[in-house]
Design a protein around this motif. Structure first.
Motif, PDB file in Angstrom:
ATOM      1  N   THR A  55       0.852  -1.188   0.000  1.00  0.00           N
ATOM      2  CA  THR A  55       0.000   0.000   0.000  1.00  0.00           C
ATOM      3  C   THR A  55       0.885   1.234   0.000  1.00  0.00           C
ATOM      4  O   THR A  55       1.763   1.377   0.853  1.00  0.00           O
ATOM      5  CB  THR A  55      -0.917   0.019   1.231  1.00  0.00           C
ATOM      6  N   GLN A  85       1.467   5.201   0.435  1.00  0.00           N
ATOM      7  CA  GLN A  85       0.864   6.272   1.232  1.00  0.00           C
ATOM      8  C   GLN A  85       1.113   7.661   0.648  1.00  0.00           C
ATOM      9  O   GLN A  85       0.265   8.554   0.803  1.00  0.00           O
ATOM     10  CB  GLN A  85       1.421   6.224   2.665  1.00  0.00           C
ATOM     11  N   VAL A  86       2.261   7.852   0.013  1.00  0.00           N
ATOM     12  CA  VAL A  86       2.615   9.198  -0.477  1.00  0.00           C
ATOM     13  C   VAL A  86       3.097   9.110  -1.935  1.00  0.00           C
ATOM     14  O   VAL A  86       4.278   9.281  -2.224  1.00  0.00           O
ATOM     15  CB  VAL A  86       3.681   9.872   0.411  1.00  0.00           C
ATOM     16  N   ARG A 112      -4.699  14.193 -11.972  1.00  0.00           N
ATOM     17  CA  ARG A 112      -5.318  14.828 -10.801  1.00  0.00           C
ATOM     18  C   ARG A 112      -6.771  14.392 -10.661  1.00  0.00           C
ATOM     19  O   ARG A 112      -7.285  14.278  -9.541  1.00  0.00           O
ATOM     20  CB  ARG A 112      -5.209  16.347 -10.919  1.00  0.00           C
ATOM     21  N   ARG A 139      -6.238  10.413  -9.467  1.00  0.00           N
ATOM     22  CA  ARG A 139      -5.479  10.117  -8.253  1.00  0.00           C
ATOM     23  C   ARG A 139      -5.443  11.347  -7.350  1.00  0.00           C
ATOM     24  O   ARG A 139      -4.480  12.116  -7.341  1.00  0.00           O
ATOM     25  CB  ARG A 139      -4.058   9.705  -8.627  1.00  0.00           C
ATOM     26  N   THR A 140      -6.478  11.530  -6.579  1.00  0.00           N
ATOM     27  CA  THR A 140      -6.556  12.713  -5.710  1.00  0.00           C
ATOM     28  C   THR A 140      -5.602  12.620  -4.527  1.00  0.00           C
ATOM     29  O   THR A 140      -5.347  13.628  -3.861  1.00  0.00           O
ATOM     30  CB  THR A 140      -7.993  12.892  -5.186  1.00  0.00           C
ATOM     31  N   ASP A 141      -5.060  11.411  -4.257  1.00  0.00           N
ATOM     32  CA  ASP A 141      -4.147  11.238  -3.126  1.00  0.00           C
ATOM     33  C   ASP A 141      -2.701  11.513  -3.486  1.00  0.00           C
ATOM     34  O   ASP A 141      -1.821  11.448  -2.622  1.00  0.00           O
ATOM     35  CB  ASP A 141      -4.255   9.810  -2.592  1.00  0.00           C
ATOM     36  N   ALA A 142      -2.414  11.819  -4.753  1.00  0.00           N
ATOM     37  CA  ALA A 142      -1.035  11.921  -5.220  1.00  0.00           C
ATOM     38  C   ALA A 142      -0.608  13.369  -5.445  1.00  0.00           C
ATOM     39  O   ALA A 142      -1.425  14.238  -5.768  1.00  0.00           O
ATOM     40  CB  ALA A 142      -0.868  11.132  -6.508  1.00  0.00           C
ATOM     41  N   HIS A 198       8.636  10.183  -1.210  1.00  0.00           N
ATOM     42  CA  HIS A 198       7.520   9.403  -1.764  1.00  0.00           C
ATOM     43  C   HIS A 198       7.845   7.914  -1.761  1.00  0.00           C
ATOM     44  O   HIS A 198       8.994   7.522  -1.969  1.00  0.00           O
ATOM     45  CB  HIS A 198       7.218   9.867  -3.185  1.00  0.00           C
TER      46      HIS A 198
END
Length: 281
Positions: A54, A56-57, A69, A72-75, A91
């Protein structure tokens, strides 16, 4: 990637550069048909689902950042520039999405991605490979030689899978893997393919490209050669796009290491149940 227009101009910069970045940015700003970018996104997502980890960043380097964008809103998503605005060791995943074929320094791009990775972080890059537009490259060259007796730079050079895989090691990445996905796309004519390439933002942005319109006779000859030699079984013409997928990891002590030479505990011949023949001196 290609242009039907644009004598070659001298480059005042003493450093050889493949790409005119101003022209590339202009081409991409006009793009409105990004199916190839979306296919690359799907390939990346499919590969990530196979990884038992998984992230995370994550960070993404993209030719078209808005596409990522939205997905992948988490990136952290950054544009592909010569100097990537990525935090060093910040990262656990870096994605480089379908832009390396225009990079003036592809090794430098991968090194920057490597520096942005934490230990045991993953790099996943998709690049266009050398089979891409092989049909168009062939007919344009043949047509130009037939009409003018010379050749001009029209299609960006793209690396072979072995060469691009070697870049991972040069960038200091461990456990490097490179594989390919070959797509065959059907177009009605060569003219439709060329219009689509411009709509993808893949018009000719080579630094040494011609700066005046290509003679109509060259294009008409090329279109006929294309139809005669590269017909698609379902009608029209076939165009090849090769996606090369590169995977590597930032080195870490937890990763498997190759055994030192001479440390094997069993003979290969025994495992294969075959005889062993000594080579003569």
């Amino acid at each position: 990637m290609l242009s039907s227009s644009y004598a070659a101009m001298p480059n005042p910069d003493p450093t050889p550069r493949l790409t005119d970045t101003t022209a590339l940015a202009r081409n991409r700003a006009r793009a409105d048909a990004l199916f190839l970018q979306e296919i690359a996104q799907d390939e990346i997502e499919d590969r990530l689902e196979l990884v038992n980890k998984t992230f995370q960043v994550p960070a993404i380097v993209a030719a078209f950042p808005e596409l990522w964008r939205a997905r992948r809103t988490d990136a952290v998503v950054v544009a592909e520039t010569d100097i990537l605005p990525l935090e060093v060791a910040g990262h656990d995943l870096v994605i480089h999405s379908l832009g390396l074929h225009w990079a003036n320094d592809p090794v430098g791009q991968l090194i920057q991605c490597r520096r942005a990775l934490k230990p045991d972080g993953m790099l996943l890059a998709v690049a266009l490979g050398g089979q891409t537009l092989q049909e168009l490259r062939s007919v344009l060259a043949e047509a130009e030689v037939a009409v003018t007796g010379g050749l001009s730079p029209r299609v960006a050079p793209m690396g072979e899978v072995r060469d691009l895989g070697a870049l991972l090691q040069r960038a200091g990445l461990a456990l490097p893997v490179a594989d390919t996905v070959v797509l065959t796309v059907r177009y009605q004519t060569m003219w439709h393919l060329m219009r689509d390439l411009r709509a993808m933002g893949e018009g000719n942005a080579l630094q040494t490209r011609l700066r005046y319109p290509t003679r109509r006779a060259i294009l008409e000859t090329a279109a006929k050669l294309y139809a005669d030699n590269f017909a698609h079984p379902d009608g029209g013409i076939a165009a090849t796009f090769e996606l090369i997928v590169l995977t590597g990891w930032a080195p870490d002590d937890s990763q498997p290491k190759p055994l030192p030479p001479g440390s094997a505990q069993a003979r290969l011949a025994d495992a294969l149940r075959t005889g062993e023949t000594s080579l003569s001196d």
